[in-house]
Design a protein around this motif. Structure first.
Motif, short mmCIF file in Angstrom:
data_model
loop_
_atom_site.label_atom_id
_atom_site.label_comp_id
_atom_site.label_asym_id
_atom_site.label_seq_id
_atom_site.Cartn_x
_atom_site.Cartn_y
_atom_site.Cartn_z
N GLY A 172 -6.84 -56.35 23.35
CA GLY A 172 -7.62 -55.37 22.61
C GLY A 172 -6.79 -54.25 22.01
N ASP A 173 -5.55 -54.07 22.47
CA ASP A 173 -4.67 -53.04 21.91
C ASP A 173 -4.34 -53.38 20.46
N THR A 174 -4.16 -52.34 19.63
CA THR A 174 -3.75 -52.51 18.25
C THR A 174 -2.29 -52.06 18.12
N ILE A 175 -1.46 -52.95 17.59
CA ILE A 175 -0.02 -52.69 17.47
C ILE A 175 0.36 -52.65 15.99
N SER A 176 1.15 -51.66 15.59
CA SER A 176 1.68 -51.56 14.23
C SER A 176 3.19 -51.55 14.30
N ILE A 177 3.83 -52.28 13.39
CA ILE A 177 5.29 -52.36 13.34
C ILE A 177 5.75 -52.14 11.91
N ARG A 178 6.71 -51.24 11.73
CA ARG A 178 7.35 -51.05 10.42
C ARG A 178 8.63 -51.87 10.42
N LEU A 179 8.61 -52.98 9.70
CA LEU A 179 9.80 -53.82 9.56
C LEU A 179 10.52 -53.44 8.26
N ALA A 180 11.67 -54.06 8.01
CA ALA A 180 12.48 -53.72 6.85
C ALA A 180 11.71 -53.81 5.53
N ARG A 181 10.96 -54.87 5.34
CA ARG A 181 10.29 -55.07 4.05
C ARG A 181 8.76 -55.01 4.11
N ARG A 182 8.20 -54.81 5.28
CA ARG A 182 6.74 -54.77 5.36
C ARG A 182 6.26 -54.08 6.63
N GLN A 183 4.97 -53.77 6.63
CA GLN A 183 4.30 -53.16 7.78
C GLN A 183 3.27 -54.16 8.28
N LEU A 184 3.26 -54.41 9.58
CA LEU A 184 2.29 -55.32 10.19
C LEU A 184 1.40 -54.54 11.15
N THR A 185 0.12 -54.84 11.12
CA THR A 185 -0.82 -54.29 12.09
C THR A 185 -1.64 -55.45 12.62
N PHE A 186 -1.71 -55.55 13.95
CA PHE A 186 -2.46 -56.66 14.55
C PHE A 186 -3.06 -56.23 15.88
N ARG A 187 -4.05 -57.01 16.33
CA ARG A 187 -4.72 -56.77 17.61
C ARG A 187 -4.29 -57.84 18.60
N VAL A 188 -4.11 -57.43 19.86
CA VAL A 188 -3.76 -58.37 20.93
C VAL A 188 -5.00 -59.17 21.29
N ARG A 189 -4.96 -60.49 21.09
CA ARG A 189 -6.11 -61.36 21.42
C ARG A 189 -6.03 -61.93 22.82
N SER A 190 -4.79 -62.26 23.25
CA SER A 190 -4.64 -62.86 24.58
C SER A 190 -3.24 -62.62 25.10
N ILE A 191 -3.11 -62.66 26.42
CA ILE A 191 -1.82 -62.57 27.09
C ILE A 191 -1.75 -63.75 28.05
#
Length: 86
Positions: free
Chosen positions: A47-66
């Motif tokens: 359920g956590d939302t993670i955002s990452i700034r990579l070299a050429r793009r930004q990703l935002t995603f939700r944790v569905r499973s562990i």
């Protein structure tokens, strides 16, 4: 398993391919969990939302499973729900 280290999660979900790169991105302040800057050892949960700034793009995603063990390629993709990719 209901939580996992952030750097390990990024590697298992195939967002970042090597754990050392995941750790470097976290320590450089390029990763946030639920809007808060997070270090490599931060515990993520479903359920956590993670955002990452990579070299050429930004990703935002939700944790569905562990999963309890390292998944294969397809299993890694199922760990996240992509919310935004710029």
């Amino acid at each position: 398993m209901d939580r996992m280290r952030l750097d390990l999660f990024l590697m298992w979900s195939r967002v970042i391919l090597r754990r050392t790169l995941a750790k470097e991105n976290c320590d450089a302040g390029r990763v946030t969990v639920n809007g808060q800057e997070a270090r490599a050892g931060h515990e993520v949960r479903v359920g956590d939302t993670i955002s990452i700034r990579l070299a050429r793009r930004q990703l935002t995603f939700r944790v569905r499973s562990i999963p309890p063990y390292a998944p294969g390629k397809e299993g890694g993709r199922e760990m996240i729900e992509l919310l935004e990719s710029e």
